[in-house]
Write a protein that holds these residues in place. Sequence first.
Motif, PDB file in Angstrom:
ATOM      1  N   ALA A  80       0.859  -1.214  -0.137  1.00  0.00           N
ATOM      2  CA  ALA A  80       0.115   0.005  -0.043  1.00  0.00           C
ATOM      3  C   ALA A  80       0.774   1.054  -0.089  1.00  0.00           C
ATOM      4  O   ALA A  80       2.007   1.221   0.520  1.00  0.00           O
ATOM      5  CB  ALA A  80      -0.745   0.025   1.484  1.00  0.00           C
ATOM      6  N   ASP A  81       0.329   2.337  -0.796  1.00  0.00           N
ATOM      7  CA  ASP A  81       1.080   3.615  -0.744  1.00  0.00           C
ATOM      8  C   ASP A  81       0.515   4.279   0.678  1.00  0.00           C
ATOM      9  O   ASP A  81      -0.380   3.909   1.461  1.00  0.00           O
ATOM     10  CB  ASP A  81       0.954   4.533  -1.692  1.00  0.00           C
ATOM     11  CG  ASP A  81      -0.660   4.705  -2.242  1.00  0.00           C
ATOM     12  OD1 ASP A  81      -1.562   4.629  -1.136  1.00  0.00           O
ATOM     13  OD2 ASP A  81      -1.023   5.049  -3.189  1.00  0.00           O
ATOM     14  N   TRP A  82       1.276   5.509   0.628  1.00  0.00           N
ATOM     15  CA  TRP A  82       0.832   6.336   2.199  1.00  0.00           C
ATOM     16  C   TRP A  82      -0.521   6.672   2.258  1.00  0.00           C
ATOM     17  O   TRP A  82      -1.188   6.850   3.267  1.00  0.00           O
ATOM     18  CB  TRP A  82       2.085   7.304   2.060  1.00  0.00           C
ATOM     19  CG  TRP A  82       1.676   8.315   3.278  1.00  0.00           C
ATOM     20  CD1 TRP A  82       1.143   9.635   3.347  1.00  0.00           C
ATOM     21  CD2 TRP A  82       2.141   7.808   4.708  1.00  0.00           C
ATOM     22  NE1 TRP A  82       1.059   9.992   4.591  1.00  0.00           N
ATOM     23  CE2 TRP A  82       1.587   8.975   5.397  1.00  0.00           C
ATOM     24  CE3 TRP A  82       2.266   6.622   5.258  1.00  0.00           C
ATOM     25  CZ2 TRP A  82       1.698   8.805   6.938  1.00  0.00           C
ATOM     26  CZ3 TRP A  82       2.444   6.662   6.771  1.00  0.00           C
ATOM     27  CH2 TRP A  82       2.082   7.687   7.462  1.00  0.00           C
ATOM     28  N   GLU A  83      -0.957   7.117   1.145  1.00  0.00           N
ATOM     29  CA  GLU A  83      -2.609   7.623   1.185  1.00  0.00           C
ATOM     30  C   GLU A  83      -3.295   6.295   1.678  1.00  0.00           C
ATOM     31  O   GLU A  83      -4.447   6.579   2.325  1.00  0.00           O
ATOM     32  CB  GLU A  83      -3.031   7.993  -0.246  1.00  0.00           C
ATOM     33  CG  GLU A  83      -2.466   9.367  -0.667  1.00  0.00           C
ATOM     34  CD  GLU A  83      -2.726  10.464   0.319  1.00  0.00           C
ATOM     35  OE1 GLU A  83      -3.543  10.613   0.715  1.00  0.00           O
ATOM     36  OE2 GLU A  83      -1.508  11.229   0.655  1.00  0.00           O
ATOM     37  N   LYS A  84      -3.408   5.190   1.164  1.00  0.00           N
ATOM     38  CA  LYS A  84      -3.971   3.950   1.468  1.00  0.00           C
ATOM     39  C   LYS A  84      -3.589   3.506   2.948  1.00  0.00           C
ATOM     40  O   LYS A  84      -4.649   3.280   3.733  1.00  0.00           O
ATOM     41  CB  LYS A  84      -3.673   2.721   0.871  1.00  0.00           C
ATOM     42  CG  LYS A  84      -3.981   3.290  -0.706  1.00  0.00           C
ATOM     43  CD  LYS A  84      -5.414   2.666  -0.945  1.00  0.00           C
ATOM     44  CE  LYS A  84      -5.764   2.640  -2.438  1.00  0.00           C
ATOM     45  NZ  LYS A  84      -7.167   2.400  -2.556  1.00  0.00           N
ATOM     46  N   ILE A  85      -2.495   3.701   3.513  1.00  0.00           N
ATOM     47  CA  ILE A  85      -2.215   3.650   4.954  1.00  0.00           C
ATOM     48  C   ILE A  85      -2.947   4.616   5.776  1.00  0.00           C
ATOM     49  O   ILE A  85      -3.542   4.032   6.754  1.00  0.00           O
ATOM     50  CB  ILE A  85      -0.720   3.910   5.114  1.00  0.00           C
ATOM     51  CG1 ILE A  85       0.230   2.734   4.418  1.00  0.00           C
ATOM     52  CG2 ILE A  85      -0.440   3.682   6.684  1.00  0.00           C
ATOM     53  CD1 ILE A  85      -0.054   1.139   4.754  1.00  0.00           C
ATOM     54  N   LYS A  86      -2.847   5.684   5.340  1.00  0.00           N
ATOM     55  CA  LYS A  86      -3.766   6.804   6.389  1.00  0.00           C
ATOM     56  C   LYS A  86      -5.289   6.366   6.073  1.00  0.00           C
ATOM     57  O   LYS A  86      -5.868   6.512   7.258  1.00  0.00           O
ATOM     58  CB  LYS A  86      -3.464   8.197   5.635  1.00  0.00           C
ATOM     59  CG  LYS A  86      -2.281   8.637   5.908  1.00  0.00           C
ATOM     60  CD  LYS A  86      -2.035  10.313   5.501  1.00  0.00           C
ATOM     61  CE  LYS A  86      -2.302  10.602   4.318  1.00  0.00           C
ATOM     62  NZ  LYS A  86      -1.909  12.156   3.689  1.00  0.00           N
ATOM     63  N   LEU A  87      -5.961   5.881   5.069  1.00  0.00           N
ATOM     64  CA  LEU A  87      -6.998   5.586   5.093  1.00  0.00           C
ATOM     65  C   LEU A  87      -7.638   4.256   5.809  1.00  0.00           C
ATOM     66  O   LEU A  87      -8.506   4.204   6.772  1.00  0.00           O
ATOM     67  CB  LEU A  87      -7.755   5.155   3.664  1.00  0.00           C
ATOM     68  CG  LEU A  87      -7.925   6.373   2.550  1.00  0.00           C
ATOM     69  CD1 LEU A  87      -7.936   5.717   1.297  1.00  0.00           C
ATOM     70  CD2 LEU A  87      -9.194   7.269   3.287  1.00  0.00           C
ATOM     71  N   MET A  88      -6.567   3.562   5.984  1.00  0.00           N
ATOM     72  CA  MET A  88      -6.686   2.218   6.813  1.00  0.00           C
ATOM     73  C   MET A  88      -6.699   2.447   8.187  1.00  0.00           C
ATOM     74  O   MET A  88      -7.444   1.862   8.940  1.00  0.00           O
ATOM     75  CB  MET A  88      -5.455   1.280   6.543  1.00  0.00           C
ATOM     76  CG  MET A  88      -5.630   0.466   5.298  1.00  0.00           C
ATOM     77  SD  MET A  88      -4.056  -0.459   5.045  1.00  0.00           S
ATOM     78  CE  MET A  88      -3.927  -1.620   6.236  1.00  0.00           C
ATOM     79  N   ARG A  89      -5.851   3.597   8.552  1.00  0.00           N
ATOM     80  CA  ARG A  89      -6.021   4.126  10.212  1.00  0.00           C
ATOM     81  C   ARG A  89      -7.360   4.667  10.233  1.00  0.00           C
ATOM     82  O   ARG A  89      -7.820   4.496  11.528  1.00  0.00           O
ATOM     83  CB  ARG A  89      -4.926   5.132  10.221  1.00  0.00           C
ATOM     84  CG  ARG A  89      -3.534   4.551  10.160  1.00  0.00           C
ATOM     85  CD  ARG A  89      -2.606   5.967  10.492  1.00  0.00           C
ATOM     86  NE  ARG A  89      -1.273   5.539  10.450  1.00  0.00           N
ATOM     87  CZ  ARG A  89      -0.225   6.227  10.789  1.00  0.00           C
ATOM     88  NH1 ARG A  89      -0.381   7.454  10.846  1.00  0.00           N
ATOM     89  NH2 ARG A  89       1.176   5.724  10.823  1.00  0.00           N
TER      90      ARG A  89
END
Length: 135
Positions: A80-89
Amino acid sequence: MIKLTNILSETEYYMSHVKKDKKKVKEADEKPKKTKKTSIAEKVKKIEDYFAKNLKKFDKLDKVVETRYIGAICAIEVEADWEKIKLMRQEFVSKGVFLRPFANVIYVMPSLTISTKELDKIFKTISEVIKNVLR
């Protein structure tokens, strides 16, 4: 305004009951309760066994790179890229599971008092978030 006589009478009433219960308290103190204590090692082993059994299902997901565990700590590495990681959080928190992926790795380090039901909720939420956010 409270009268001093009322306070004394309430205190006397309380003390008369305490004196009666002292014998019961003393008897209870003399007979220690026998309870089975679960050692820390046993608690860690229980969590580790849960991880061993339940992490396998994440290996089947497309965006999961690797799963690993040791003791009461497990990690699920995702693609995952950083944007997806933030969405996951955000998704984890919105579902009541407070996990923070570090970079592209989701760590689970539960309290040793966690129940199987709580672990089930965490793993179910992780699975849902991976499937929904990392399509």
